[in-house]
Write an enzyme that holds these catalytic residues in place. Structure first.
Site, mmCIF file in Angstrom:
data_model
loop_
_atom_site.group_PDB
_atom_site.id
_atom_site.type_symbol
_atom_site.label_atom_id
_atom_site.label_comp_id
_atom_site.label_asym_id
_atom_site.label_seq_id
_atom_site.Cartn_x
_atom_site.Cartn_y
_atom_site.Cartn_z
ATOM 1 N N ASP A 113 29.839 13.851 68.713
ATOM 2 C CA ASP A 113 29.788 15.257 68.309
ATOM 3 C C ASP A 113 30.885 15.452 67.265
ATOM 4 O O ASP A 113 32.079 15.301 67.571
ATOM 5 C CB ASP A 113 30.037 16.135 69.545
ATOM 6 N N VAL A 114 30.497 15.780 66.045
ATOM 7 C CA VAL A 114 31.477 15.874 64.953
ATOM 8 C C VAL A 114 32.493 17.001 65.140
ATOM 9 O O VAL A 114 33.494 17.045 64.433
ATOM 10 C CB VAL A 114 30.789 16.045 63.574
ATOM 11 N N ASN B 66 28.185 15.225 56.216
ATOM 12 C CA ASN B 66 26.870 15.799 55.943
ATOM 13 C C ASN B 66 26.403 16.832 56.977
ATOM 14 O O ASN B 66 25.614 17.714 56.650
ATOM 15 C CB ASN B 66 25.844 14.655 55.877
ATOM 16 N N SER C 51 26.890 23.977 49.953
ATOM 17 C CA SER C 51 25.610 24.650 49.671
ATOM 18 C C SER C 51 25.810 25.701 48.587
ATOM 19 O O SER C 51 26.902 26.287 48.477
ATOM 20 C CB SER C 51 25.115 25.334 50.943
ATOM 21 N N TYR D 48 27.800 30.757 57.799
ATOM 22 C CA TYR D 48 27.406 29.527 57.089
ATOM 23 C C TYR D 48 27.984 29.533 55.672
ATOM 24 O O TYR D 48 28.534 28.530 55.214
ATOM 25 C CB TYR D 48 25.877 29.454 57.062
ATOM 26 N N LYS E 135 30.648 26.897 54.179
ATOM 27 C CA LYS E 135 30.313 26.044 53.026
ATOM 28 C C LYS E 135 31.294 26.292 51.881
ATOM 29 O O LYS E 135 31.620 25.368 51.126
ATOM 30 C CB LYS E 135 28.864 26.288 52.595
ATOM 31 N N THR F 134 18.112 24.379 46.963
ATOM 32 C CA THR F 134 16.944 24.515 47.843
ATOM 33 C C THR F 134 16.186 23.192 47.949
ATOM 34 O O THR F 134 15.163 22.994 47.307
ATOM 35 C CB THR F 134 16.001 25.608 47.298
ATOM 36 N N VAL F 135 16.749 22.301 48.765
ATOM 37 C CA VAL F 135 16.052 21.027 48.973
ATOM 38 C C VAL F 135 15.144 21.154 50.199
ATOM 39 O O VAL F 135 15.474 21.852 51.164
ATOM 40 C CB VAL F 135 17.029 19.831 49.149
HETATM 41 N N1 NAD Z 1 17.997 21.921 53.270
HETATM 42 C C1 NAD Z 1 18.595 22.752 52.450
HETATM 43 O O1 NAD Z 1 17.948 23.531 51.741
HETATM 44 C C2 NAD Z 1 20.098 22.722 52.318
HETATM 45 C C3 NAD Z 1 20.665 23.548 51.365
HETATM 46 C C4 NAD Z 1 22.020 23.525 51.199
HETATM 47 C C5 NAD Z 1 22.807 22.684 51.981
HETATM 48 N N2 NAD Z 1 22.233 21.905 52.923
HETATM 49 C C6 NAD Z 1 23.131 21.071 53.722
HETATM 50 O O2 NAD Z 1 22.624 19.753 53.791
HETATM 51 C C7 NAD Z 1 22.966 19.218 55.053
HETATM 52 C C8 NAD Z 1 21.657 18.973 55.780
HETATM 53 O O3 NAD Z 1 21.668 17.731 56.236
HETATM 54 P P1 NAD Z 1 20.328 17.051 56.777
HETATM 55 O O4 NAD Z 1 19.205 17.384 55.861
HETATM 56 O O5 NAD Z 1 20.647 15.639 56.992
HETATM 57 O O6 NAD Z 1 20.132 17.893 58.143
HETATM 58 P P2 NAD Z 1 19.328 17.641 59.456
HETATM 59 O O7 NAD Z 1 19.456 18.887 60.247
HETATM 60 O O8 NAD Z 1 17.961 17.078 59.217
HETATM 61 O O9 NAD Z 1 20.147 16.471 60.160
HETATM 62 C C9 NAD Z 1 21.402 16.677 60.623
HETATM 63 C C10 NAD Z 1 21.657 15.752 61.787
HETATM 64 O O10 NAD Z 1 22.949 16.054 62.306
HETATM 65 C C11 NAD Z 1 22.896 16.025 63.705
HETATM 66 N N3 NAD Z 1 23.918 16.893 64.268
HETATM 67 C C12 NAD Z 1 23.861 18.231 64.420
HETATM 68 N N4 NAD Z 1 24.982 18.677 64.987
HETATM 69 C C13 NAD Z 1 25.763 17.599 65.192
HETATM 70 C C14 NAD Z 1 27.035 17.419 65.764
HETATM 71 N N5 NAD Z 1 27.747 18.450 66.260
HETATM 72 N N6 NAD Z 1 27.555 16.176 65.798
HETATM 73 C C15 NAD Z 1 26.846 15.121 65.329
HETATM 74 N N7 NAD Z 1 25.623 15.228 64.775
HETATM 75 C C16 NAD Z 1 25.087 16.457 64.724
HETATM 76 C C17 NAD Z 1 21.515 16.510 64.074
HETATM 77 O O11 NAD Z 1 21.134 16.033 65.326
HETATM 78 C C18 NAD Z 1 20.676 15.925 62.944
HETATM 79 O O12 NAD Z 1 20.157 14.683 63.337
HETATM 80 C C19 NAD Z 1 23.772 20.253 55.817
HETATM 81 O O13 NAD Z 1 25.142 20.114 55.609
HETATM 82 C C20 NAD Z 1 23.243 21.529 55.174
HETATM 83 O O14 NAD Z 1 24.135 22.594 55.344
HETATM 84 C C21 NAD Z 1 20.879 21.897 53.102
#
Ligand code: NAD
Length: 264
Positions: free
Chosen positions: A69-70, A96, A150, A166, A170, A198-199
């Protein structure tokens, strides 16, 4: 692949996306492994971490999975020790993990506990993982830390309501990146930030097709990005090609932050 990260030990937190799709963490891990890195896959779910490890190994890559857990300092400490014990060093840390914890909301609706939980997940986690990995980077004579922020941390988005915690977390990652860059430049440790737009990743896959179309339309390049787009940015910033880059914020956002329509 051209070995741009050959033999570097790369830690990715939240590496195994929350579903079968390719999130930013999974894309970073897979691309880094293809570029010759040895991966430390940090994920809360041991099962998802093991699945990604197997996927990387099936391609001929090298990876270990560490369930943690991070938000817990002791977990991050144990992770850094396990990574160094297995691979002998840590070169790159990608912070990440991110998202909303609890119920998101604008300030008047936000529960204080959810504010703290979201800050812990996005911001404190990056500090804790960095604190745990820095000594290994110092022993290795240098390193690279990459924080995943973000556009929401840099832009007030009127249609994106309820993102107060959030957004603050960020934005905090930008300050943390600059502090890390300033404090550890003397050790050859670089710190940079990717400002993600917006990915289309598992994080947003519950949104419908209309929301996806809106997300694409607001971007000057008129399409959503993918986890891979962020992954390639990570490969560059983690590699020695970026050896003179620290304290940088790289938007990977199809132009959302810096390119505007200007009616005339
Ligand atoms: N998708 C978008 O549009 C978007 C936009 C801006 C920023 N982001 C950022 O990109 C990143 C998204 O990452 P992703 O696509 O790999 O996300 P995701 O949610 O698919 O994967 C994240 C992983 O982290 C794990 N996780 C969650 N909480 C945790 C914890 N406390 N300890 C350890 N692991 C944990 C989850 O189980 C999951 O497997 C995030 O930082 C998000 O804020 C995404």
């Amino acid at each position: 692949m051209t070995g741009r990260l050959q033999d570097k030990v790369v830690v990715v937190t939240g590496a195994a996306s929350r579903s079968e799709g390719v999130g930013t963490g999974k894309a970073m891990a897979i691309l880094a492994a293809r570029e010759g890195a040895k991966l430390v896959l940090v994920n809360r779910s041991a099962e998802r971490g093991q699945t990604l490890k197997a996927e990387i190994e099936a391609e001929g890559g090298v990876a270990m999975s560490f369930a943690a857990d991070v938000t817990q300092a002791s977990d991050m400490q144990a992770m850094a020790e396990a990574a160094e014990a297995r691979f002998g060093r840590i070169d790159v840390l990608c912070n990440n993990v991110g998202g909303s914890a609890g119920r998101s909301g604008s300030v008047s609706a936000l529960a204080e506990a959810d504010w703290h939980a979201t800050l812990a997940l996005n911001l404190t986690s990056a500090m804790l993982a960095s604190k745990a990995c820095l000594p290994a980077m110092q022993r290795a004579g240098g390193g690279s830390i990459l924080n995943i922020s973000s556009v929401v941390g840099v832009l007030g988005l009127m249609s994106h309501t309820g993102a107060a915690a959030y957004a603050a977390a960020k934005a905090g990652l930008l300050g943390l990146t600059l502090s890390l860059a300033a404090d550890y430049a003397k050790d050859g440790i670089r710190a940079n930030c990717i400002v993600v737009g917006t990915v289309y990743t598992p994080m947003v896959e519950s949104q419908g097709t209309e929301a996806r179309a809106r997300r694409a339309a607001m971007v000057p390049l008129r399409r959503e990005g993918l986890g891979w787009d962020v992954g390639w940015g990570m490969v560059y910033l983690a590699s020695d090609e970026a050896r003179w880059i620290t304290g940088a914020m790289l938007p990977i956002d199809g132009g959302l932050l810096n390119v505007r329509d200007w009616p005339r």
